[in-house]
Design a protein around this motif. Sequence first.
Motif, PDB file in Angstrom:
ATOM      1  N   VAL A   4      -8.393   7.461 -12.779  1.00  0.00           N
ATOM      2  CA  VAL A   4      -7.915   6.059 -12.228  1.00  0.00           C
ATOM      3  C   VAL A   4      -9.068   5.654 -11.428  1.00  0.00           C
ATOM      4  N   GLU A   5      -9.680   4.600 -11.658  1.00  0.00           N
ATOM      5  CA  GLU A   5     -10.668   4.016 -10.921  1.00  0.00           C
ATOM      6  C   GLU A   5     -10.127   2.915  -9.674  1.00  0.00           C
ATOM      7  N   THR A   6      -8.929   2.499  -9.929  1.00  0.00           N
ATOM      8  CA  THR A   6      -8.612   1.472  -8.920  1.00  0.00           C
ATOM      9  C   THR A   6      -7.267   1.630  -8.554  1.00  0.00           C
ATOM     10  N   VAL A   7      -6.751   1.828  -7.500  1.00  0.00           N
ATOM     11  CA  VAL A   7      -5.168   1.954  -7.184  1.00  0.00           C
ATOM     12  C   VAL A   7      -5.099   0.383  -6.241  1.00  0.00           C
ATOM     13  N   THR A   8      -3.847  -0.219  -6.760  1.00  0.00           N
ATOM     14  CA  THR A   8      -3.411  -1.184  -5.948  1.00  0.00           C
ATOM     15  C   THR A   8      -2.013  -1.044  -5.347  1.00  0.00           C
ATOM     16  N   LEU A   9      -2.119  -0.985  -4.150  1.00  0.00           N
ATOM     17  CA  LEU A   9      -0.600  -0.743  -3.426  1.00  0.00           C
ATOM     18  C   LEU A   9      -0.179  -1.888  -2.985  1.00  0.00           C
ATOM     19  N   TYR A  10       1.137  -2.060  -3.180  1.00  0.00           N
ATOM     20  CA  TYR A  10       2.011  -3.514  -2.605  1.00  0.00           C
ATOM     21  C   TYR A  10       2.573  -3.269  -1.749  1.00  0.00           C
ATOM     22  N   ARG A  11       2.607  -4.296  -0.712  1.00  0.00           N
ATOM     23  CA  ARG A  11       3.667  -4.040   0.500  1.00  0.00           C
ATOM     24  C   ARG A  11       5.119  -4.495   0.205  1.00  0.00           C
TER      25      ARG A  11
END
Length: 253
Positions: A2-9
């Motif tokens: 996993v190179e990127t984690v996008t967390l959403y509010r």
Amino acid sequence: MVETVTLYRAPTTAADADAIADWLRDRVDGEVRVRDRLLGDVATETLAEDLAAARVTDPHDPETGNTMLGIVRYEERALATPEREGGVVYDGQAVQRALNARLPDAERGLDHLHLPLLDRVIGTWGAHDARWHKRVAVLGQPALVSVPGLYEAPAKPEAYYEAKSKHALMTGDAPPREVLEAEIEGDFLVEGDPRTTEALKGYVLAAVDFLETGTAFCDDERCRLYDAHRQPGVVQAQLREPAFCAAHDERYG
């Protein structure tokens, strides 16, 4: 990897996505980003239809969905104004498929994990006992973490249900949830709990670990990657020492 984690509010909840992201950055090698509501970003009439189709209508029926016009319109309003949503359980895997289909093509690979914090209650069907079970998290792409699920999915202490039954016997009515929560001593989280952000960190890390290793959660009930089925277990795993079992401490500690 996993190179990127996008967390959403999930702005209608007590969860602080930015604080969770800061904690996660100290434990994973990839980039961690934070964006606003995923349900807001991808909201369309067809998503409202998909959510209507994912509604659990009977706790003992695996078939889901009510796509009557009024229900679809409700889902459209809830997407636009999330404060109006509540009281519905959704098939978490169906919601996951619907959101996966709406991720940007360039970000859909497993090297980029999308992780929305949701203001919806999600569940999975239990074939072993033929009923739906509320969940805190459904791992995969995207990984769904339900903030209200943190309060509703794990069972509360036995004293809570004993007091609820006693009140019903004496009055004939179910007691207000707020009354029970105030009266019962014990370790459990309630809606808007100030410990919400801290308690969600382990579920978010478990979602990353799942894509990295293929292993869903940890078997050690003292580890933050443990998926507790009772509220006291959530408190033990997420809010008390040790933070991790020996194996996960080596990896994330």
